[in-house]
Enzyme design. Structure first.
Site, PDB file in Angstrom:
ATOM      1  N   THR A 126       2.601  -3.769  -4.609  1.00 16.77           N
ATOM      2  CA  THR A 126       3.617  -2.957  -5.274  1.00 16.77           C
ATOM      3  C   THR A 126       4.984  -3.542  -4.971  1.00 16.77           C
ATOM      4  O   THR A 126       5.321  -3.774  -3.813  1.00 16.77           O
ATOM      5  CB  THR A 126       3.530  -1.502  -4.765  1.00 16.77           C
ATOM      6  OG1 THR A 126       2.329  -0.939  -5.292  1.00 16.77           O
ATOM      7  CG2 THR A 126       4.724  -0.673  -5.206  1.00 16.77           C
ATOM      8  N   HIS A 130      -8.177   1.424  -8.074  1.00 13.99           N
ATOM      9  CA  HIS A 130      -7.620   1.530  -6.712  1.00 13.99           C
ATOM     10  C   HIS A 130      -8.265   2.723  -6.006  1.00 13.99           C
ATOM     11  O   HIS A 130      -7.805   3.851  -6.097  1.00 13.99           O
ATOM     12  CB  HIS A 130      -6.105   1.686  -6.769  1.00 13.99           C
ATOM     13  CG  HIS A 130      -5.432   1.429  -5.445  1.00 13.99           C
ATOM     14  ND1 HIS A 130      -6.128   1.288  -4.258  1.00 13.99           N
ATOM     15  CD2 HIS A 130      -4.127   1.265  -5.128  1.00 13.99           C
ATOM     16  CE1 HIS A 130      -5.262   1.055  -3.274  1.00 13.99           C
ATOM     17  NE2 HIS A 130      -4.044   1.043  -3.772  1.00 13.99           N
ATOM     18  N   ASN A 155      -6.499   3.174   0.276  1.00 14.40           N
ATOM     19  CA  ASN A 155      -5.130   3.439   0.746  1.00 14.40           C
ATOM     20  C   ASN A 155      -4.587   4.832   0.452  1.00 14.40           C
ATOM     21  O   ASN A 155      -3.376   5.028   0.339  1.00 14.40           O
ATOM     22  CB  ASN A 155      -4.159   2.383   0.191  1.00 14.40           C
ATOM     23  CG  ASN A 155      -4.549   0.972   0.616  1.00 14.40           C
ATOM     24  OD1 ASN A 155      -5.436   0.806   1.465  1.00 14.40           O
ATOM     25  ND2 ASN A 155      -3.922  -0.028   0.053  1.00 14.40           N
ATOM     26  N   TYR A 157      -4.819   6.887  -2.220  1.00 13.43           N
ATOM     27  CA  TYR A 157      -4.434   7.329  -3.566  1.00 13.43           C
ATOM     28  C   TYR A 157      -5.545   8.176  -4.192  1.00 13.43           C
ATOM     29  O   TYR A 157      -6.539   8.475  -3.533  1.00 13.43           O
ATOM     30  CB  TYR A 157      -4.012   6.116  -4.410  1.00 13.43           C
ATOM     31  CG  TYR A 157      -2.835   5.449  -3.744  1.00 13.43           C
ATOM     32  CD1 TYR A 157      -1.594   6.088  -3.708  1.00 13.43           C
ATOM     33  CD2 TYR A 157      -2.972   4.253  -3.049  1.00 13.43           C
ATOM     34  CE1 TYR A 157      -0.513   5.535  -3.029  1.00 13.43           C
ATOM     35  CE2 TYR A 157      -1.901   3.688  -2.363  1.00 13.43           C
ATOM     36  CZ  TYR A 157      -0.673   4.340  -2.361  1.00 13.43           C
ATOM     37  OH  TYR A 157       0.382   3.803  -1.670  1.00 13.43           O
ATOM     38  N   ASN A 194      -1.546   6.748   4.445  1.00 16.18           N
ATOM     39  CA  ASN A 194      -1.269   7.922   3.608  1.00 16.18           C
ATOM     40  C   ASN A 194      -2.082   9.152   4.032  1.00 16.18           C
ATOM     41  O   ASN A 194      -2.650   9.862   3.190  1.00 16.18           O
ATOM     42  CB  ASN A 194      -1.497   7.611   2.116  1.00 16.18           C
ATOM     43  CG  ASN A 194      -0.356   6.806   1.519  1.00 16.18           C
ATOM     44  OD1 ASN A 194       0.803   7.027   1.864  1.00 16.18           O
ATOM     45  ND2 ASN A 194      -0.683   5.887   0.626  1.00 16.18           N
ATOM     46  N   ARG A 202       0.904 -10.568   1.999  1.00 17.13           N
ATOM     47  CA  ARG A 202       2.228 -11.023   2.423  1.00 17.13           C
ATOM     48  C   ARG A 202       2.433 -12.533   2.340  1.00 17.13           C
ATOM     49  O   ARG A 202       3.529 -12.971   1.941  1.00 17.13           O
ATOM     50  CB  ARG A 202       2.529 -10.478   3.829  1.00 17.13           C
ATOM     51  CG  ARG A 202       2.725  -8.960   3.824  1.00 17.13           C
ATOM     52  CD  ARG A 202       2.556  -8.362   5.187  1.00 17.13           C
ATOM     53  NE  ARG A 202       1.194  -8.573   5.681  1.00 17.13           N
ATOM     54  CZ  ARG A 202       0.794  -8.337   6.928  1.00 17.13           C
ATOM     55  NH1 ARG A 202       1.663  -7.896   7.816  1.00 17.13           N
ATOM     56  NH2 ARG A 202      -0.460  -8.538   7.269  1.00 17.13           N
TER      57      ARG A 202
HETATM   58  C1  LIG Z   1       4.816  -4.897  -0.184  1.00 19.11           C
HETATM   59  C2  LIG Z   1       3.356  -4.500  -0.212  1.00 19.11           C
HETATM   60  C3  LIG Z   1       2.886  -3.795  -1.291  1.00 19.11           C
HETATM   61  C4  LIG Z   1       1.519  -3.445  -1.371  1.00 19.11           C
HETATM   62  N1  LIG Z   1       1.066  -2.800  -2.500  1.00 19.11           N
HETATM   63  C5  LIG Z   1      -0.267  -2.576  -2.663  1.00 19.11           C
HETATM   64  C6  LIG Z   1      -0.774  -2.041  -3.882  1.00 19.11           C
HETATM   65  O1  LIG Z   1      -0.060  -1.772  -4.865  1.00 19.11           O
HETATM   66  N2  LIG Z   1      -2.120  -1.822  -3.960  1.00 19.11           N
HETATM   67  C7  LIG Z   1      -2.969  -2.118  -2.915  1.00 19.11           C
HETATM   68  O2  LIG Z   1      -4.182  -1.915  -3.032  1.00 19.11           O
HETATM   69  N3  LIG Z   1      -2.496  -2.656  -1.764  1.00 19.11           N
HETATM   70  C8  LIG Z   1      -1.183  -2.913  -1.620  1.00 19.11           C
HETATM   71  N4  LIG Z   1      -0.738  -3.514  -0.465  1.00 19.11           N
HETATM   72  C9  LIG Z   1      -1.705  -4.020   0.544  1.00 19.11           C
HETATM   73  C10 LIG Z   1      -2.031  -5.499   0.286  1.00 19.11           C
HETATM   74  O3  LIG Z   1      -2.775  -5.640  -0.927  1.00 19.11           O
HETATM   75  C11 LIG Z   1      -2.867  -6.118   1.430  1.00 19.11           C
HETATM   76  O4  LIG Z   1      -4.057  -5.395   1.592  1.00 19.11           O
HETATM   77  C12 LIG Z   1      -2.096  -6.155   2.749  1.00 19.11           C
HETATM   78  O5  LIG Z   1      -0.825  -6.742   2.561  1.00 19.11           O
HETATM   79  C13 LIG Z   1      -2.854  -6.917   3.840  1.00 19.11           C
HETATM   80  O6  LIG Z   1      -3.049  -8.253   3.458  1.00 19.11           O
HETATM   81  P1  LIG Z   1      -2.146  -9.442   4.102  1.00 19.11           P
HETATM   82  O7  LIG Z   1      -2.378  -9.379   5.587  1.00 19.11           O
HETATM   83  O8  LIG Z   1      -2.678 -10.702   3.481  1.00 19.11           O
HETATM   84  O9  LIG Z   1      -0.703  -9.157   3.731  1.00 19.11           O
HETATM   85  C14 LIG Z   1       0.626  -3.824  -0.329  1.00 19.11           C
HETATM   86  C15 LIG Z   1       1.128  -4.530   0.773  1.00 19.11           C
HETATM   87  C16 LIG Z   1       2.471  -4.883   0.841  1.00 19.11           C
HETATM   88  C17 LIG Z   1       2.955  -5.695   2.015  1.00 19.11           C
END
Ligand SMILES: Cc1cc2nc3c(=O)[nH]c(=O)nc-3n(C[C@H](O)[C@H](O)[C@H](O)COP(=O)(O)O)c2cc1C
Length: 358
Positions: free
Chosen positions: A25, A174, A177, A179, A234, A317
């Protein structure tokens, strides 16, 4: 020889490699309509095999956060078309994540006439940002009637059709998390006493009916789901039957032929770890593809693929901050660090201006 960077398939969909951009997001969709800046952002990252978009609402009622995109109007569908074109031109495939926020919402973020809906009238603990009044406690949701449940399932199906019209290769439900879909699965947010609450068969009914409706709208090869067993984000506490519930759910999703399950593990972000036994149980119960995510670097991705723990690996990230992550990982190059301050702010700063390797 690299599994991560080799060509692969997801069902019958060819992928240029096994790296997936996780849904992120970014709140750049003012008016909830996707735009050219978003097309540029996704195109910059399209050297991965598969992009999963940021959470996108199938309904005005699902727009919990400020400036997240939707896919329920003609204008939104048209706004997504340049995104899929730009991504396909770079060789990646793209699924849209359908995110109905349910009770993780504030009414100030919703358009006129929309309502904060959830399985039960139990507010999620905590606050959320609104453009008009800053941080506000989550709105107490309305408990969905059976008619609202049916209408919401229909919205998911129509949203999936709209996504395919806009050129998407598929959609990801989705179910993670905290939702709406997870709000039905978890007993703390689902206190219903009708056939949508109580036993896991009942708590999973909404998710399975939504999956079935979306499958009949666009075909099972185009439908995946994201799940977060043991996730607590959440206001979703762990409960004793969690592992058995999610294993049962994975079997049910397998029987319906979904293309993939995408598991969330937010332990690298400070959340409790997802037990390995859960990942193994879901791998065993589900015959489609398994995507793992959470804290991956190239070495761990390669080793989990080689061990057969998953079929694809998703990163959040690292690709947010490194549009050319594939090239950097291949070269063993240094990575840009993500700037947390611009994750959700409007405009190009911290969005499309992360440098690629020269
Ligand atoms: C800025 C941000 C926005 C995110 N938005 C979503 C989202 O819209 N839907 C979702 O399922 N996960 C979302 N996540 C979780 C990521 O998809 C992912 O699971 C999480 O960053 C861990 O992976 P990483 O260690 O590679 O960053 C978001 C994470 C971050 C940092």
């Amino acid at each position: 020889m690299s599994l991560l960077f080799d060509k692969a398939t997801l069902g019958s969909l060819p992928l240029q490699n096994r790296l997936v951009m996780a849904p992120l997001t970014r709140s750049r969709a003012s008016g909830n309509i996707p735009n050219e800046l978003m097309a540029q952002y996704y195109a910059q990252r399209a050297s991965v095999g598969l992009i999963i978009t940021e959470g996108t609402s199938p309904s005005p009622n699902g727009l919990g956060y400020a400036r997240i995109p939707g896919v329920f109007s003609v204008e939104q569908t048209a706004g997504w078309t340049p995104v899929t074109k730009a991504v396909h031109a770079q060789g990646a495939k793209i699924f849209m994540q359908l995110m109905h926020c349910g009770r993780v919402a504030h009414e100030f973020n919703l358009p006129a006439g929309a309502h904060v809906l959830a399985p039960s009238a139990v507010a999620a603990a905590g606050e959320m940002f609104t453009d008009s009044a800053g941080m506000k406690p989550h709105t107490v949701p309305l408990a969905m009637t059976e008619a609202q449940i049916r209408a919401t399932i229909e919205e998911f199906a129509q949203a999936a059709k709209n996504a395919v019209t806009a050129g998407f290769d598929g959609v990801e439900l989705h179910g993670a998390n905290g939702y709406l879909l997870e709000q039905f699965i978890r007993p703390n947010s689902n206190r219903r006493t009708d056939r949508y609450g109580g036993s896991i068969e009942n708590r999973a009914r909404f998710v399975l009916e939504a999956a079935e409706a979306v499958i009949s709208a666009v075909g099972k090869e185009k439908v995946g789901i994201r799940l977060s067993p043991f996730g607590v984000f959440n206001d979703m506490p762990v409960y004793p039957e969690m592992e058995a519930d999610y294993t049962w759910l994975a079997q049910q999703l397998s029987a319906r032929g979904l293309a993939y399950i995408h598991l969330v593990d937010h332990s690298p972000m400070g959340a409790p770890p997802v037990p390995d036994s859960v990942k193994t149980a879901i791998r065993g119960a589900f015959k489609g593809a398994l995507i793992l995510s959470g804290g991956y670097d190239a070495v761990r991705a390669e080793s989990d693929l080689a061990a057969g723990k998953c079929d694809l690996v998703a990163v959040g990230r690292p690709i947010l901050a490194n549009p050319d992550l594939v090239a950097r990982w291949k070269a063993g190059a240094a990575l840009n660090a993500p700037d947390f301050g611009t994750f959700y702010t409007p405009g190009p700063k911290g969005y499309t201006d992360y440098p690629a390797l020269g």
